[in-house]
Design a protein around this motif. Structure first.
Motif, PDB file in Angstrom:
ATOM      1  N   ALA A 100       0.836  -1.211   0.000  1.00 42.66           N
ATOM      2  CA  ALA A 100       0.000   0.000   0.000  1.00 42.66           C
ATOM      3  C   ALA A 100       0.872   1.263   0.000  1.00 42.66           C
ATOM      4  N   GLU A 101       1.994   1.190   0.726  1.00 45.48           N
ATOM      5  CA  GLU A 101       2.921   2.341   0.740  1.00 45.48           C
ATOM      6  C   GLU A 101       3.575   2.516  -0.619  1.00 45.48           C
ATOM      7  N   ALA A 102       3.887   1.396  -1.271  1.00 47.29           N
ATOM      8  CA  ALA A 102       4.515   1.462  -2.594  1.00 47.29           C
ATOM      9  C   ALA A 102       3.584   2.174  -3.562  1.00 47.29           C
ATOM     10  N   SER A 103       2.310   1.821  -3.495  1.00 48.14           N
ATOM     11  CA  SER A 103       1.327   2.453  -4.369  1.00 48.14           C
ATOM     12  C   SER A 103       1.233   3.954  -4.075  1.00 48.14           C
ATOM     13  N   ALA A 104       1.221   4.313  -2.789  1.00 51.20           N
ATOM     14  CA  ALA A 104       1.136   5.731  -2.413  1.00 51.20           C
ATOM     15  C   ALA A 104       2.389   6.491  -2.868  1.00 51.20           C
ATOM     16  N   PHE A 105       3.548   5.851  -2.714  1.00 47.36           N
ATOM     17  CA  PHE A 105       4.782   6.532  -3.111  1.00 47.36           C
ATOM     18  C   PHE A 105       4.842   6.729  -4.628  1.00 47.36           C
ATOM     19  N   LEU A 106       4.469   5.691  -5.376  1.00 47.46           N
ATOM     20  CA  LEU A 106       4.464   5.809  -6.840  1.00 47.46           C
ATOM     21  C   LEU A 106       3.447   6.858  -7.300  1.00 47.46           C
ATOM     22  N   THR A 107       2.363   6.982  -6.551  1.00 39.96           N
ATOM     23  CA  THR A 107       1.377   8.015  -6.876  1.00 39.96           C
ATOM     24  C   THR A 107       1.998   9.407  -6.734  1.00 39.96           C
ATOM     25  N   ARG A 108       2.807   9.579  -5.688  1.00 38.62           N
ATOM     26  CA  ARG A 108       3.496  10.881  -5.525  1.00 38.62           C
ATOM     27  C   ARG A 108       4.454  11.126  -6.678  1.00 38.62           C
ATOM     28  N   ILE A 109       5.172  10.095  -7.112  1.00 35.61           N
ATOM     29  CA  ILE A 109       6.073  10.279  -8.252  1.00 35.61           C
ATOM     30  C   ILE A 109       5.261  10.632  -9.505  1.00 35.61           C
ATOM     31  N   ARG A 110       4.124   9.960  -9.664  1.00 36.16           N
ATOM     32  CA  ARG A 110       3.292  10.235 -10.843  1.00 36.16           C
ATOM     33  C   ARG A 110       2.827  11.692 -10.861  1.00 36.16           C
ATOM     34  N   ARG A 111       2.473  12.232  -9.696  1.00 31.92           N
ATOM     35  CA  ARG A 111       2.076  13.644  -9.632  1.00 31.92           C
ATOM     36  C   ARG A 111       3.269  14.546  -9.911  1.00 31.92           C
ATOM     37  N   THR A 112       4.441  14.130  -9.435  1.00 27.16           N
ATOM     38  CA  THR A 112       5.646  14.946  -9.643  1.00 27.16           C
ATOM     39  C   THR A 112       6.014  15.021 -11.127  1.00 27.16           C
ATOM     40  N   VAL A 113       5.920  13.911 -11.835  1.00 29.68           N
ATOM     41  CA  VAL A 113       6.306  13.941 -13.256  1.00 29.68           C
ATOM     42  C   VAL A 113       5.201  14.511 -14.141  1.00 29.68           C
ATOM     43  N   GLY A 114       3.962  14.488 -13.663  1.00 28.67           N
ATOM     44  CA  GLY A 114       2.846  15.050 -14.417  1.00 28.67           C
ATOM     45  C   GLY A 114       2.439  14.177 -15.588  1.00 28.67           C
ATOM     46  N   PRO A 115       1.289  14.494 -16.213  1.00 30.77           N
ATOM     47  CA  PRO A 115       0.787  13.682 -17.328  1.00 30.77           C
ATOM     48  C   PRO A 115       1.819  13.563 -18.454  1.00 30.77           C
ATOM     49  N   GLY A 116       2.036  12.354 -18.928  1.00 30.89           N
ATOM     50  CA  GLY A 116       3.037  12.132 -19.973  1.00 30.89           C
ATOM     51  C   GLY A 116       4.458  11.991 -19.437  1.00 30.89           C
ATOM     52  N   GLY A 117       4.636  12.311 -18.170  1.00 28.59           N
ATOM     53  CA  GLY A 117       5.951  12.133 -17.549  1.00 28.59           C
ATOM     54  C   GLY A 117       6.263  10.656 -17.402  1.00 28.59           C
ATOM     55  N   MET A 118       7.523  10.350 -17.177  1.00 25.14           N
ATOM     56  CA  MET A 118       7.935   8.955 -17.166  1.00 25.14           C
ATOM     57  C   MET A 118       8.648   8.570 -15.879  1.00 25.14           C
ATOM     58  N   LEU A 119       8.619   7.272 -15.618  1.00 26.70           N
ATOM     59  CA  LEU A 119       9.377   6.710 -14.504  1.00 26.70           C
ATOM     60  C   LEU A 119      10.104   5.463 -14.998  1.00 26.70           C
ATOM     61  N   VAL A 120      11.411   5.427 -14.772  1.00 25.05           N
ATOM     62  CA  VAL A 120      12.185   4.203 -15.003  1.00 25.05           C
ATOM     63  C   VAL A 120      12.365   3.548 -13.638  1.00 25.05           C
ATOM     64  N   LEU A 121      11.763   2.374 -13.494  1.00 29.01           N
ATOM     65  CA  LEU A 121      11.674   1.712 -12.189  1.00 29.01           C
ATOM     66  C   LEU A 121      12.431   0.381 -12.218  1.00 29.01           C
ATOM     67  N   GLY A 122      13.287   0.160 -11.232  1.00 24.30           N
ATOM     68  CA  GLY A 122      13.988  -1.126 -11.093  1.00 24.30           C
ATOM     69  C   GLY A 122      13.336  -1.940  -9.992  1.00 24.30           C
ATOM     70  N   VAL A 123      13.013  -3.187 -10.283  1.00 26.21           N
ATOM     71  CA  VAL A 123      12.260  -4.031  -9.346  1.00 26.21           C
ATOM     72  C   VAL A 123      12.852  -5.438  -9.320  1.00 26.21           C
ATOM     73  N   ASP A 124      13.076  -5.953  -8.122  1.00 26.17           N
ATOM     74  CA  ASP A 124      13.585  -7.318  -8.008  1.00 26.17           C
ATOM     75  C   ASP A 124      12.445  -8.322  -8.194  1.00 26.17           C
ATOM     76  N   ARG A 125      12.750  -9.405  -8.921  1.00 23.78           N
ATOM     77  CA  ARG A 125      11.730 -10.411  -9.202  1.00 23.78           C
ATOM     78  C   ARG A 125      11.698 -11.478  -8.124  1.00 23.78           C
ATOM     79  N   ARG A 126      10.535 -12.035  -7.975  1.00 23.26           N
ATOM     80  CA  ARG A 126      10.384 -13.173  -7.077  1.00 23.26           C
ATOM     81  C   ARG A 126      11.160 -14.358  -7.661  1.00 23.26           C
TER      82      ARG A 126
END
Ligand code: AVJ
Length: 324
Positions: free
Chosen positions: A174-200
């Motif tokens: 739930a925190e991950a979703s909230a944090f990514l939402t803040r990044i999404r607002r920061t970059v604005g519509p059409g803005g991008m995020l390059v995200l690194g994620v470890d796989r199970r």
């Protein structure tokens, strides 16, 4: 407006977490059940150094895997990002990965490295400023889990956020979703995020990565107690704690704990904390994602998956996300 760095501005990062906030976070954690301490406290100067050593370990596949994906895909990222973008990195660390992007992007306008480790951030910012004189380097020393005020960025530049290393794994879903939402607002519509994620993946690989035979991860974990002793005048006896790391399959995360080897009382700024033998202080979660979980968390934050790449061993993901 000139996009080159104003050379008269000193590359000083703004002061880090205040000790009053540090104390309340530490006391909150140590008086909860189970006892916890926040993972961001790992990264004092010594902790940042220990983490750099972890990244060089054979067992710690994360950094190598992510770098191999970035090397292979950085040209595609540059094409997707377009010219003159403003880069914002959450947790810039040693400043290695960003060089791949700065080298490949088309005339990036600005780079805002955000990090909680003050000395490392200033050093990285100074080195980048001399190596990339055409990029405005604007370091921000901050705990990015709290609301941030970013430095002024070129107003029409497309914003490209970079959140590598699977640090997203430190957040509960739930925190991950909230944090990514803040990044999404920061970059604005059409803005991008390059995200690194470890796989199970299989438990043995995870265990080796988080409980390495050289004891570097153990030292990294225990260093948090030394830091609290030094900065808050606490009296943890680090010899009475042991590093513990395991994969919690049910929750899909590696957990790191510090296990008390005896009944003991620790004092933190005048507060006594009783810790029983075998009781643990939970210092970190590193969530591991499968594709569906990743799609869910980024989707819930208002991003769409533009690209999803893995490495030759299927260990790690790098994703390009676009804010919708
Ligand atoms: C920097 C948070 C991604 O969770 O793998 C390394 C930190 N902890 N070894 C991780 C860490 C134990 C790391 N992150």
């Amino acid at each position: 407006m000139s996009l080159s760095r104003h050379s008269e501005l000193p590359l000083r990062a703004i002061a880090p977490v205040e000790s009053r906030e540090l104390l309340s976070e530490v006391l909150n954690g140590l008086t909860s059940t189970p006892k916890t301490l926040p993972a961001k406290l790992f990264y004092d100067d010594e902790g940042a150094r220990l983490f750099e050593r972890i990244c060089t370990l054979d067992e710690y596949y994360l950094t190598r895997s992510e770098l191999s994906i970035l090397r292979a895909r950085v040209g595609e990222i540059a094409t997707l990002a377009g010219p003159a973008c403003a880069l914002i990195e959450y947790g810039s660390g040693a400043g290695t990965k960003i060089r791949l992007l700065l080298d490949a992007l088309h005339a990036p306008a600005a780079y805002v490295p955000i990090d909680i480790s003050h000395l490392q951030l200033e050093r990285v910012a100074a080195d980048l400023a001399s190596d990339y004189p055409r990029v405005a380097i604007c370091p921000l020393c901050a705990d990015y889990t709290r609301p941030l005020t970013l430095p002024a960025l070129p107003p029409h530049a497309r914003r490209l956020a970079f959140f590598p290393g699977s640090t997203i794994g430190n957040f509960h879903p739930a925190e991950a979703s909230a944090f990514l939402t803040r990044i999404r607002r920061t970059v604005g519509p059409g803005g991008m995020l390059v995200l690194g994620v470890d796989r199970r993946k299989d438990t043995a690989t995870l265990h080796a990565a988080y409980d390495d035979p050289h004891g570097i991860t153990a030292a990294f974990n225990l260093n948090m107690l030394r830091r609290i002793n030094r900065e808050l005048g606490a009296d943890f006896d680090v010899r009475k704690f042991q590093h513990l790391a395991f994969f919690n399959d049910q929750a899909g995360r590696v957990e790191m704990h510090l296990v008390s080897t005896e009944d003991q009382v620790v004092h933190v700024a005048g507060t006594s904390v009783e810790i029983a033998r075998s009781e643990t202080i939970w210092t970190e979660s590193s969530y591991k994602y499968d594709e569906e979980q990743l799609a869910n968390v980024v989707g819930s934050a208002g991003f769409s998956v533009e690209r999803l790449w893995t490495d030759r061993n299927d260990h790690f993901w790098v994703s390009v996300l676009v804010a919708t």
